[in-house]
Design an enzyme around this catalytic site. Structure first.
Site, PDB file in Angstrom:
ATOM      1  N   SER A 151     -86.555  -2.588 -28.292  1.00  0.00           N
ATOM      2  CA  SER A 151     -85.129  -2.439 -27.999  1.00  0.00           C
ATOM      3  C   SER A 151     -84.339  -2.021 -29.238  1.00  0.00           C
ATOM      4  O   SER A 151     -84.767  -2.262 -30.378  1.00  0.00           O
ATOM      5  CB  SER A 151     -84.565  -3.758 -27.465  1.00  0.00           C
TER       6      SER A 151
HETATM    7  N1  SAM Z   1     -87.558  -6.954 -26.852  1.00  0.00           N
HETATM    8  C1  SAM Z   1     -88.773  -6.179 -26.816  1.00  0.00           C
HETATM    9  C2  SAM Z   1     -89.096  -5.688 -28.207  1.00  0.00           C
HETATM   10  O1  SAM Z   1     -88.390  -6.091 -29.123  1.00  0.00           O
HETATM   11  O2  SAM Z   1     -90.048  -4.925 -28.375  1.00  0.00           O
HETATM   12  C3  SAM Z   1     -88.644  -5.012 -25.902  1.00  0.00           C
HETATM   13  C4  SAM Z   1     -88.965  -5.354 -24.527  1.00  0.00           C
HETATM   14  S1  SAM Z   1     -89.168  -3.948 -23.484  1.00  0.00           S
HETATM   15  C5  SAM Z   1     -87.551  -3.293 -23.399  1.00  0.00           C
HETATM   16  C6  SAM Z   1     -89.375  -4.780 -21.923  1.00  0.00           C
HETATM   17  C7  SAM Z   1     -90.750  -5.383 -21.744  1.00  0.00           C
HETATM   18  O3  SAM Z   1     -90.760  -6.145 -20.534  1.00  0.00           O
HETATM   19  C8  SAM Z   1     -91.862  -4.351 -21.589  1.00  0.00           C
HETATM   20  O4  SAM Z   1     -92.849  -4.554 -22.557  1.00  0.00           O
HETATM   21  C9  SAM Z   1     -92.413  -4.611 -20.171  1.00  0.00           C
HETATM   22  O5  SAM Z   1     -93.806  -4.378 -20.055  1.00  0.00           O
HETATM   23  C10 SAM Z   1     -92.056  -6.074 -19.994  1.00  0.00           C
HETATM   24  N2  SAM Z   1     -92.020  -6.540 -18.606  1.00  0.00           N
HETATM   25  C11 SAM Z   1     -91.594  -5.889 -17.502  1.00  0.00           C
HETATM   26  N3  SAM Z   1     -91.734  -6.679 -16.421  1.00  0.00           N
HETATM   27  C12 SAM Z   1     -92.263  -7.852 -16.852  1.00  0.00           C
HETATM   28  C13 SAM Z   1     -92.625  -9.064 -16.207  1.00  0.00           C
HETATM   29  N4  SAM Z   1     -92.504  -9.236 -14.876  1.00  0.00           N
HETATM   30  N5  SAM Z   1     -93.115 -10.075 -16.946  1.00  0.00           N
HETATM   31  C14 SAM Z   1     -93.261  -9.923 -18.309  1.00  0.00           C
HETATM   32  N6  SAM Z   1     -92.955  -8.792 -18.951  1.00  0.00           N
HETATM   33  C15 SAM Z   1     -92.441  -7.770 -18.249  1.00  0.00           C
END
Ligand code: SAM
Length: 220
Positions: free
Chosen positions: A62
């Site tokens: 992010s």
């Molecule tokens: N804050 C993180 C970072 O600093 O790198 C970025 C997160 S990224 C925007 C969102 C993440 O949520 C992705 O890696 C995605 O695979 C994960 N995600 C999506 N659905 C999910 C779920 N049901 N349970 C856990 N993770 C999930």
């Protein structure tokens, strides 16, 4: 060819302060966590720019401003038990871990969970990485003083809200695949109070409580 950007973490902190991040503890956490350790090597020259970057598997680390706003909205004092849904690179968990007692972070994609776990073990030992579907929260370690959802959820997920302690806070992007609002929810004895923090753009939350987008075979 454009020259690589070589901003420093100190410059990033100045950018975030100018953009409206007020909590000095959040700025100090951003100053301390080496964002370059959470991104692919070829993108490291951009590590201290205030931008989201690709981390593989069509996911992103992010934008630091968004990470800072989300953590600021939780009003962490340093002792909290925190749940993060969506580990991604692990950067957000590492920043939250600077300001909390411990962080449990759930990532649905095995490749990302596997990459984040050793990184966090080294840089933020008070973070536990779990691979699984966090769209309905993670009841095993509930209740949580604070919950961060780092992917766009179609609704405010009731099962996740129920895992908050009394006076606990949740921050999440909520909306359709096209339009989302960053929302902060505070639980009191009798109700949940919701406040909008403005429009954002996140990858979708998938899984049982999210959007039905992923081939289940890709989770393992
Ligand atoms: N804050 C993180 C970072 O600093 O790198 C970025 C997160 S990224 C925007 C969102 C993440 O949520 C992705 O890696 C995605 O695979 C994960 N995600 C999506 N659905 C999910 C779920 N049901 N349970 C856990 N993770 C999930």
């Amino acid at each position: 060819m454009a020259l690589p950007r070589l901003a420093t973490r100190e410059q990033l902190v100045a950018v975030l302060r100018k953009a409206g991040v007020r909590d000095e503890r959040v700025l100090e956490a951003i100053r301390r966590v080496p964002r370059e350790a959470f991104i692919p090597e070829r993108l490291r020259p951009w590590a201290c720019d205030n931008i989201a970057l690709p981390i593989g598997d069509q996911q992103t680390i992010s934008q630091p401003y968004v990470v800072a706003c989300m953590i600021e909205a939780l009003h962490l004092a340093g002792t909290e038990h925190v749940l993060e849904i969506g580990t991604g690179s692990g950067y957000g968990a590492a920043v939250a871990a600077e300001m909390a007692g411990d962080v449990v972070t759930i990532e649905i994609l095995a490749s990302l969970a596997k990459a984040a776990a050793p990184r966090l073990k080294e840089l933020a030992p008070n973070v536990t990485v779990i691979q699984g579907d966090g769209s309905l929260g993670w009841p095993e370690f509930a209740p949580y003083d604070a919950i961060i959802i780092t992917a766009n959820s179609p609704t405010l997920p009731r099962p996740v809200l129920r895992q908050l302690t009394n006076h606990g806070r949740l921050v999440a992007p909520i909306g359709s695949l096209k339009e989302q609002q960053l929302v902060v929810v505070e639980r009191s004895e009798t109700r949940f109070t919701t406040r909008d923090l403005g429009p954002v753009r996140f990858v979708p939350l998938i899984g049982a409580g999210g959007f039905q987008l992923l081939d289940p075979a890709r989770r393992n």
